[in-house]
Write a protein that holds these residues in place. Structure first.
Motif, PDB file in Angstrom:
ATOM      1  N   ARG A 156       0.812  -1.223   0.000  1.00  0.00           N
ATOM      2  CA  ARG A 156       0.000   0.000   0.000  1.00  0.00           C
ATOM      3  C   ARG A 156       0.844   1.272   0.000  1.00  0.00           C
ATOM      4  NH1 ARG A 156      -5.141  -0.909   3.973  1.00  0.00           N
ATOM      5  NH2 ARG A 156      -5.323  -3.130   3.609  1.00  0.00           N
ATOM      6  N   CYS A 157       2.027   1.195   0.582  1.00  0.00           N
ATOM      7  CA  CYS A 157       2.823   2.419   0.724  1.00  0.00           C
ATOM      8  C   CYS A 157       4.229   2.273   0.153  1.00  0.00           C
ATOM      9  CB  CYS A 157       2.871   2.840   2.191  1.00  0.00           C
ATOM     10  SG  CYS A 157       3.263   1.509   3.325  1.00  0.00           S
ATOM     11  N   SER A 194      -4.307  -5.465   6.581  1.00  0.00           N
ATOM     12  CA  SER A 194      -4.161  -6.458   5.511  1.00  0.00           C
ATOM     13  C   SER A 194      -5.048  -7.671   5.740  1.00  0.00           C
ATOM     14  CB  SER A 194      -2.702  -6.903   5.407  1.00  0.00           C
ATOM     15  OG  SER A 194      -1.877  -5.807   5.077  1.00  0.00           O
ATOM     16  N   GLN A 195      -5.136  -8.136   6.983  1.00  0.00           N
ATOM     17  CA  GLN A 195      -5.953  -9.313   7.273  1.00  0.00           C
ATOM     18  C   GLN A 195      -7.448  -9.005   7.225  1.00  0.00           C
ATOM     19  OE1 GLN A 195      -4.295 -11.844  10.529  1.00  0.00           O
ATOM     20  NE2 GLN A 195      -2.599 -10.352  10.397  1.00  0.00           N
ATOM     21  N   ILE A 196      -7.824  -7.806   7.626  1.00  0.00           N
ATOM     22  CA  ILE A 196      -9.235  -7.400   7.511  1.00  0.00           C
ATOM     23  C   ILE A 196      -9.634  -7.368   6.040  1.00  0.00           C
ATOM     24  CG2 ILE A 196     -10.822  -5.438   7.782  1.00  0.00           C
ATOM     25  CD1 ILE A 196     -10.419  -6.865  10.408  1.00  0.00           C
ATOM     26  N   ILE A 208       3.790  -2.089  12.156  1.00  0.00           N
ATOM     27  CA  ILE A 208       3.627  -3.475  11.715  1.00  0.00           C
ATOM     28  C   ILE A 208       2.269  -4.003  12.164  1.00  0.00           C
ATOM     29  CG2 ILE A 208       4.473  -5.841  11.993  1.00  0.00           C
ATOM     30  CD1 ILE A 208       7.338  -4.622  12.210  1.00  0.00           C
ATOM     31  N   PHE A 209       1.912  -3.779  13.417  1.00  0.00           N
ATOM     32  CA  PHE A 209       0.627  -4.262  13.919  1.00  0.00           C
ATOM     33  C   PHE A 209      -0.535  -3.665  13.124  1.00  0.00           C
ATOM     34  CE2 PHE A 209       1.915  -5.354  18.600  1.00  0.00           C
ATOM     35  CZ  PHE A 209       2.708  -6.391  18.135  1.00  0.00           C
ATOM     36  N   ASN A 210      -0.490  -2.359  12.864  1.00  0.00           N
ATOM     37  CA  ASN A 210      -1.568  -1.722  12.094  1.00  0.00           C
ATOM     38  C   ASN A 210      -1.638  -2.287  10.683  1.00  0.00           C
ATOM     39  OD1 ASN A 210      -2.534  -0.106  14.163  1.00  0.00           O
ATOM     40  ND2 ASN A 210      -1.149   1.567  13.673  1.00  0.00           N
ATOM     41  N   GLY A 211      -0.480  -2.539  10.071  1.00  0.00           N
ATOM     42  CA  GLY A 211      -0.452  -3.138   8.738  1.00  0.00           C
ATOM     43  C   GLY A 211      -0.994  -4.552   8.740  1.00  0.00           C
ATOM     44  N   ASP A 212      -0.597  -5.334   9.740  1.00  0.00           N
ATOM     45  CA  ASP A 212      -1.118  -6.701   9.850  1.00  0.00           C
ATOM     46  C   ASP A 212      -2.639  -6.689   9.970  1.00  0.00           C
ATOM     47  OD1 ASP A 212       1.345  -8.008   9.694  1.00  0.00           O
ATOM     48  OD2 ASP A 212       1.570  -8.205  11.871  1.00  0.00           O
ATOM     49  N   TRP A 272      -2.996   6.389   9.149  1.00  0.00           N
ATOM     50  CA  TRP A 272      -2.349   5.371   9.976  1.00  0.00           C
ATOM     51  C   TRP A 272      -3.091   4.051  10.052  1.00  0.00           C
ATOM     52  CZ3 TRP A 272      -3.723   4.122  15.367  1.00  0.00           C
ATOM     53  CH2 TRP A 272      -4.918   4.704  15.780  1.00  0.00           C
ATOM     54  N   LEU A 273      -4.372   4.029   9.738  1.00  0.00           N
ATOM     55  CA  LEU A 273      -5.135   2.786   9.815  1.00  0.00           C
ATOM     56  C   LEU A 273      -5.359   2.131   8.462  1.00  0.00           C
ATOM     57  CD1 LEU A 273      -7.774   3.830  12.486  1.00  0.00           C
ATOM     58  CD2 LEU A 273      -5.754   2.384  12.807  1.00  0.00           C
ATOM     59  N   SER A 274      -5.121   2.879   7.383  1.00  0.00           N
ATOM     60  CA  SER A 274      -5.385   2.330   6.056  1.00  0.00           C
ATOM     61  C   SER A 274      -4.258   2.588   5.051  1.00  0.00           C
ATOM     62  CB  SER A 274      -6.680   2.923   5.497  1.00  0.00           C
ATOM     63  OG  SER A 274      -6.511   4.319   5.273  1.00  0.00           O
TER      64      SER A 274
END
Length: 180
Positions: free
Chosen positions: A32-33, A149-151, A142-146, A67-69
């Motif tokens: 995404r980034c 991505s999983q959602i 990393i946690f926000n990306g995980d 930060w969330l997307s």
């Protein structure tokens, strides 16, 4: 420390070279980034960045990556415009009330940390100051990306029944969402 610019091999600052390495935190966001060079951020992990391809063509617009997307939004036509319209404005009159409340609760935050909600807003956490925690910046990203991505790849009828922390094969802290 609630809005910051990155340095280059500077003590007491996030190193922009390390921060922009794909394997540092961007990998968790599933591309995404990748095409953005991040040069600053908010305490939550929103990134201020240039689009690398467009920058090569002379386009100096500054993007805000949520930060969330990691969804990009143009916030200024140039770095000087960013300084005037975004950075100075946030420093003098913050528009994010939760940033103001977090500052009252946590005080100064060093460049090695982010604030985030536990549980994450993306998985049902509520936006309350009591739910804000400090995490190392890389871990928070990393946690926000995980989570994001999983959602995105979750089954439509899936309900999160657990969030499991683990270390991946490179010993990076990760989160796995378990769906029912």
């Amino acid at each position: 420390g609630y809005t910051r610019l990155f340095g280059i091999s500077a003590a007491g600052s996030v190193d922009s070279g390390e921060w922009n390495r794909f394997d540092y935190w961007k990998f968790a966001w599933e591309r995404r980034c990748d095409n953005y060079f991040c040069f600053g951020e908010t305490i939550w992990g929103d990134q201020y960045a240039y689009n690398i391809e467009r920058l090569r063509q002379g386009d100096t617009r500054v993007y805000f990556l949520d930060w969330l997307s990691m969804s990009p939004e143009v916030v200024a036509p140039s770095f000087s415009g960013f300084l005037e319209s975004e950075l100075i404005r946030i420093a003098t009159a913050p528009y994010d009330i939760m940033m103001v409340r977090a500052r009252e609760k946590f005080g100064d935050i060093d460049s090695e940390n982010h604030l985030t909600y536990a549980p994450s807003l993306v998985i049902g956490g509520s936006q309350e100051v009591d739910n804000i925690v400090a995490l190392p910046s890389r871990v928070a990203m990393i946690f926000n990306g995980d989570i994001a991505s999983q959602i995105d790849s979750a089954p439509e009828s899936g309900v999160i029944k657990a969030v499991v922390p683990y270390d991946d094969e490179l010993l990076r802290p990760r989160l796995r969402l378990i769906f029912s």
